[in-house]
Design a protein around this motif. Sequence first.
Motif, short mmCIF file in Angstrom:
data_model
loop_
_atom_site.label_atom_id
_atom_site.label_comp_id
_atom_site.label_asym_id
_atom_site.label_seq_id
_atom_site.Cartn_x
_atom_site.Cartn_y
_atom_site.Cartn_z
N PHE A 272 48.20 43.38 33.79
CA PHE A 272 48.47 44.79 34.04
C PHE A 272 47.69 45.76 33.14
N ASP A 273 47.04 45.27 32.10
CA ASP A 273 46.15 46.12 31.31
C ASP A 273 44.73 45.98 31.87
N PRO A 274 44.13 47.05 32.36
CA PRO A 274 42.83 46.92 33.04
C PRO A 274 41.73 46.35 32.17
N GLU A 275 41.70 46.71 30.90
CA GLU A 275 40.63 46.20 30.02
C GLU A 275 40.77 44.69 29.81
N THR A 276 42.01 44.23 29.65
CA THR A 276 42.23 42.79 29.49
C THR A 276 41.99 42.06 30.80
N ALA A 277 42.52 42.60 31.89
CA ALA A 277 42.35 41.97 33.20
C ALA A 277 40.88 41.83 33.57
N ARG A 278 40.09 42.82 33.17
CA ARG A 278 38.66 42.79 33.49
C ARG A 278 37.98 41.58 32.84
N ARG A 279 38.50 41.13 31.70
CA ARG A 279 37.94 39.95 31.04
C ARG A 279 38.10 38.69 31.90
N PHE A 280 39.12 38.71 32.76
CA PHE A 280 39.38 37.54 33.61
C PHE A 280 38.89 37.72 35.05
N GLN A 281 38.24 38.83 35.30
CA GLN A 281 37.84 39.13 36.68
C GLN A 281 36.86 38.09 37.21
N SER A 282 36.00 37.56 36.35
CA SER A 282 35.00 36.58 36.80
C SER A 282 35.62 35.28 37.27
N CYS A 283 36.79 34.90 36.70
CA CYS A 283 37.44 33.66 37.13
C CYS A 283 38.64 33.93 38.03
N GLY A 284 38.97 35.20 38.25
CA GLY A 284 40.01 35.56 39.20
C GLY A 284 41.33 35.91 38.56
N VAL A 285 41.74 37.15 38.71
CA VAL A 285 43.02 37.61 38.19
C VAL A 285 43.79 38.23 39.36
#
Length: 524
Positions: free
Chosen positions: A327-340
């Motif tokens: 739910f934190d966009p900056e943290t979630a973006r770190r996982f975007q490459s492997c899928g969040v």
Amino acid sequence: MKLRTLALIVSLLGSGLLAGTAQAQGFVFGTAQPAKPEAAAPSGARSAKVETAQRLLARMGLLRETPSGTLTPATQEAIRAFTAKNGLPATSQVTDALVNSIRRVIWQTQNWSGGNYKGREKLVDAAGLREAQILLGKLGFDAGPLDGTFGPQTQVATEAFQESQSVTVDGLITATVLMNLRRAVNGVGANAKETLRVLNWPDYIEPSVLQDFEKEFKIRLIYDIFAGNDDLQAKIQSSKTPYDLVFPTANAVPAMAAKGLLGKLDKASLKNLSNIDPRVDATLRSWDKDGAYSLPYMWYTVGIAWNPKLTAKAFPGHAMDALTNVFDPETARRFQSCGVGVVDSASDVVPLAAMAAGVPKWDGKNSSNAATQVLNRLSGIVKVIPTDQFIDALANGKICVAIGFSGDAVQAQTKSRGAVEYRVPSDGGLLAIDAMAVPANARNKRAAHLFMDYLMRPQVIGKISNTVGYANANLKAGEFMSEAVKSNPAVVPSTTALSLSSPIPILSEQDQQDISRIWAKFAK
């Protein structure tokens, strides 16, 4: 029904579904004489043809409302969009020619022409497909060559089978469809004294339980699934053949009862009622105050699941047991490459989003506003994962971190051989119960109570928990559960973890409307 299936296949062949040389399952489309055109479906009445078109248009992303069989303005707009996009004559009516054109485009654009389906995780494997084709044939539905390939003949035969059972029609050979086919061929069949129609969540039963019930009581069991509580309510209200037993989330029970969708239970007829854990029953009454309309089936938490191997690569050394990972966009973006992602269950995810924003207890408007702010910032980063794809998405590594149900995470653990972890978030999760309830319009309430009583047998519900990975509400079921399940903290969290979980809130009509609006914007 066999003749009807053959007519459908002939119609598909004659329509030029895959014109020219496109091939699948051993035959060529477009070689037969065109079928005579039929009149358009009436605009005011319910029509199977309209429902088919709606289902296919929804699959293409052109229609977002639940297929109803009624030609709605949204359906007409979707038809106009389809014809314009594909260079076809403009129309707002549903005819055979239109339905066949939609099918043709789907087969060509969604990789079905090669015998596959774009969302292959929904389908059983090749061996399962071949078994389904054989079973369809035994039931009189021509599924085409027994080649273990999902082709057009198999799709049409499956749709005809689903229509014959008055269940959800999607034409796909899922685990539920294969389970239903097996029982249709090997179950009680013609020896049935009566029929019981059950509507449950995906991947939420042990198949042998259904067949054992049929054999013991000589009752034919028709089993269908729904995607969420909104879908459940829509199916109760719109199904041509009523359901006898349903499994809503407990917090949805008060609103469903208030709308007249549920009938009161005859608890005096239940011999195994004393097996229910009074602590779980007391929690259930947080929602169904007097316990008049529901009994507990399974209980679970809504929290965070992740693949440690993948998340460690994406964000080395980071703690994964917090809502902020999604739910934190900056943290979630770190996982975007492997899928969040988040499971496609608005009534679970939206309250969690409000909790992540610092509003721990749902209070209507404030919670809705807080959740809206959180979800708006996640657009384009966090995926919405359909409920029937969540387990495979986690197990197959398509998603490395997600908000979802504890039991689904356990099933993903099993499928991935331990590659998935799950926790109640350190900053708060939800506690929920899925209930058993009888619709007010049920035709066989006696059999519904008989099946509920059967599910309250310790050995029966214990077997289901072993399969689905959810904790049950039975005091005596422990001796029938595997150690791997009952000792798994994802199934039965510690006292500390449970203290971090809030009961999933009861949602007013206004809450439900607000959540639907928030979700429609987020999930688009």
